[in-house]
Motif scaffolding. Structure first.
Motif, PDB file in Angstrom:
ATOM      1  N   PRO A 132    -110.212   2.264 -47.408  1.00 57.39           N
ATOM      2  CA  PRO A 132    -111.538   2.690 -46.956  1.00 57.39           C
ATOM      3  C   PRO A 132    -112.227   1.685 -46.044  1.00 57.39           C
ATOM      4  O   PRO A 132    -112.908   2.061 -45.093  1.00 57.39           O
ATOM      5  N   GLY A 133    -112.061   0.404 -46.310  1.00 56.61           N
ATOM      6  CA  GLY A 133    -112.722  -0.630 -45.516  1.00 56.61           C
ATOM      7  C   GLY A 133    -112.215  -0.733 -44.095  1.00 56.61           C
ATOM      8  O   GLY A 133    -112.842  -1.376 -43.258  1.00 56.61           O
ATOM      9  N   GLU A 134    -111.087  -0.112 -43.787  1.00 60.85           N
ATOM     10  CA  GLU A 134    -110.532  -0.117 -42.443  1.00 60.85           C
ATOM     11  C   GLU A 134    -110.675   1.249 -41.775  1.00 60.85           C
ATOM     12  O   GLU A 134    -110.125   1.462 -40.695  1.00 60.85           O
ATOM     13  N   SER A 135    -111.388   2.155 -42.406  1.00 59.11           N
ATOM     14  CA  SER A 135    -111.483   3.537 -41.938  1.00 59.11           C
ATOM     15  C   SER A 135    -112.768   3.768 -41.158  1.00 59.11           C
ATOM     16  O   SER A 135    -113.854   3.475 -41.638  1.00 59.11           O
ATOM     17  N   ARG A 136    -112.646   4.327 -39.978  1.00 64.86           N
ATOM     18  CA  ARG A 136    -113.800   4.614 -39.127  1.00 64.86           C
ATOM     19  C   ARG A 136    -114.792   5.553 -39.817  1.00 64.86           C
ATOM     20  O   ARG A 136    -115.982   5.499 -39.545  1.00 64.86           O
ATOM     21  N   LEU A 137    -114.300   6.413 -40.705  1.00 62.46           N
ATOM     22  CA  LEU A 137    -115.171   7.351 -41.402  1.00 62.46           C
ATOM     23  C   LEU A 137    -116.233   6.615 -42.219  1.00 62.46           C
ATOM     24  O   LEU A 137    -117.306   7.145 -42.464  1.00 62.46           O
ATOM     25  N   LEU A 138    -115.953   5.387 -42.609  1.00 57.80           N
ATOM     26  CA  LEU A 138    -116.949   4.552 -43.309  1.00 57.80           C
ATOM     27  C   LEU A 138    -117.498   3.441 -42.419  1.00 57.80           C
ATOM     28  O   LEU A 138    -118.680   3.132 -42.478  1.00 57.80           O
ATOM     29  N   GLU A 139    -116.650   2.836 -41.606  1.00 64.86           N
ATOM     30  CA  GLU A 139    -117.099   1.714 -40.781  1.00 64.86           C
ATOM     31  C   GLU A 139    -118.229   2.118 -39.835  1.00 64.86           C
ATOM     32  O   GLU A 139    -119.191   1.378 -39.669  1.00 64.86           O
ATOM     33  N   LYS A 140    -118.107   3.286 -39.222  1.00 70.49           N
ATOM     34  CA  LYS A 140    -119.124   3.697 -38.244  1.00 70.49           C
ATOM     35  C   LYS A 140    -120.487   3.964 -38.886  1.00 70.49           C
ATOM     36  O   LYS A 140    -121.479   3.399 -38.428  1.00 70.49           O
ATOM     37  N   PRO A 141    -120.597   4.805 -39.920  1.00 70.75           N
ATOM     38  CA  PRO A 141    -121.938   5.037 -40.461  1.00 70.75           C
ATOM     39  C   PRO A 141    -122.550   3.813 -41.153  1.00 70.75           C
ATOM     40  O   PRO A 141    -123.744   3.778 -41.397  1.00 70.75           O
ATOM     41  N   MET A 142    -121.737   2.789 -41.445  1.00 66.41           N
ATOM     42  CA  MET A 142    -122.292   1.549 -42.004  1.00 66.41           C
ATOM     43  C   MET A 142    -122.512   0.511 -40.907  1.00 66.41           C
ATOM     44  O   MET A 142    -122.869  -0.625 -41.191  1.00 66.41           O
ATOM     45  N   LEU A 143    -122.291   0.913 -39.653  1.00 63.01           N
ATOM     46  CA  LEU A 143    -122.452   0.065 -38.465  1.00 63.01           C
ATOM     47  C   LEU A 143    -121.593  -1.191 -38.500  1.00 63.01           C
ATOM     48  O   LEU A 143    -121.976  -2.224 -37.966  1.00 63.01           O
ATOM     49  N   GLN A 144    -120.421  -1.097 -39.112  1.00 61.14           N
ATOM     50  CA  GLN A 144    -119.481  -2.216 -39.033  1.00 61.14           C
ATOM     51  C   GLN A 144    -118.771  -2.201 -37.685  1.00 61.14           C
ATOM     52  O   GLN A 144    -118.229  -3.201 -37.257  1.00 61.14           O
ATOM     53  N   VAL A 145    -118.750  -1.042 -37.040  1.00 59.59           N
ATOM     54  CA  VAL A 145    -118.343  -0.883 -35.646  1.00 59.59           C
ATOM     55  C   VAL A 145    -119.373   0.042 -35.011  1.00 59.59           C
ATOM     56  O   VAL A 145    -120.125   0.721 -35.712  1.00 59.59           O
ATOM     57  N   LEU A 146    -119.411   0.066 -33.694  1.00 60.70           N
ATOM     58  CA  LEU A 146    -120.418   0.851 -32.983  1.00 60.70           C
ATOM     59  C   LEU A 146    -120.403   2.312 -33.414  1.00 60.70           C
ATOM     60  O   LEU A 146    -119.355   2.948 -33.479  1.00 60.70           O
ATOM     61  N   HIS A 147    -121.568   2.837 -33.728  1.00 58.54           N
ATOM     62  CA  HIS A 147    -121.751   4.242 -34.089  1.00 58.54           C
ATOM     63  C   HIS A 147    -122.964   4.740 -33.331  1.00 58.54           C
ATOM     64  O   HIS A 147    -124.089   4.341 -33.633  1.00 58.54           O
TER      65      HIS A 147
END
Length: 196
Positions: A132-147
């Motif tokens: 999960p920590g490497e998944s865009r489905l979570l990274e984006k809405p948590m702003l760990q990568v640009l969303h």
């Protein structure tokens, strides 16, 4: 032939100029991109997805974008709606009805043609199965990568983030498809969603 010579000389000059600036990597991008490995061929649970993850897409959630807080749904137009959304690879059909998996007429082929399965397929494509920590489905809405849609989940303890994380971290057993009854173990005996 003489017209090609000035172009070749210009190209060589540009290459020399780039080299004098510290190499041909003006944006300081890494030399080699490491994508997380996913070679098991496992699938995520369709059973859990349609009961517990897909409903999150229709919830009116708080969105923090550049300090401005509003509410919106992930499946809305302008976000991830398959027809009018601008939200990248995750495409959703907000009106996707649940599929009755107990109906024998709903064979895997029939389910795979449904709107709910299209949401499942798009969502699974935004994950690294088991991570999960490497998944865009979570990274984006948590702003760990640009969303572009702003921050939706402020941390991994958000109940919706926990539910998505639970789904991603529990793939179906090796050799079983996304409809495996093993997905039922992700629900309580009364059919409620587990998230830990």
């Amino acid at each position: 032939m003489t017209k090609k010579r000035p172009a070749a000389i210009a190209a060589l000059a540009a290459a020399a100029l780039l080299a004098s600036c510290g190499g041909g990597n003006p944006l300081s991008n890494p030399d080699s991109i490491q994508n997380p490995g996913q070679t098991t061929g496992q699938k995520l649970s369709f059973i859990y997805f349609q009961k517990c993850v897909n409903p999150i897409y229709s919830l009116r959630l708080q969105v923090n974008q550049n300090g401005v807080t509003t509410t919106n749904t992930c499946a809305s137009g302008g976000c991830h709606d398959t027809n009018t959304g601008t939200g990248g690879a995750l495409r959703l059909i907000g009106s996707a009805p649940m599929v009755d998996l107990s109906n024998p007429a709903n064979t895997p082929e029939v389910v795979r043609a449904s709107d709910m399965y299209k949401n499942f397929y798009s969502s699974q494509g935004a994950t690294v199965i088991g991570a999960p920590g490497e998944s865009r489905l979570l990274e984006k809405p948590m702003l760990q990568v640009l969303h572009g849609g702003g921050q939706i989940f402020f941390d991994a303890n958000d109940p919706n983030a926990k539910r998505i994380s639970f789904w991603i971290s529990r793939p179906m057993p090796q050799g079983q498809d996304e409809f495996s009854i093993a997905g039922n173990s992700m629900l309580t005996s009364t059919g409620d969603c587990l998230d830990q």
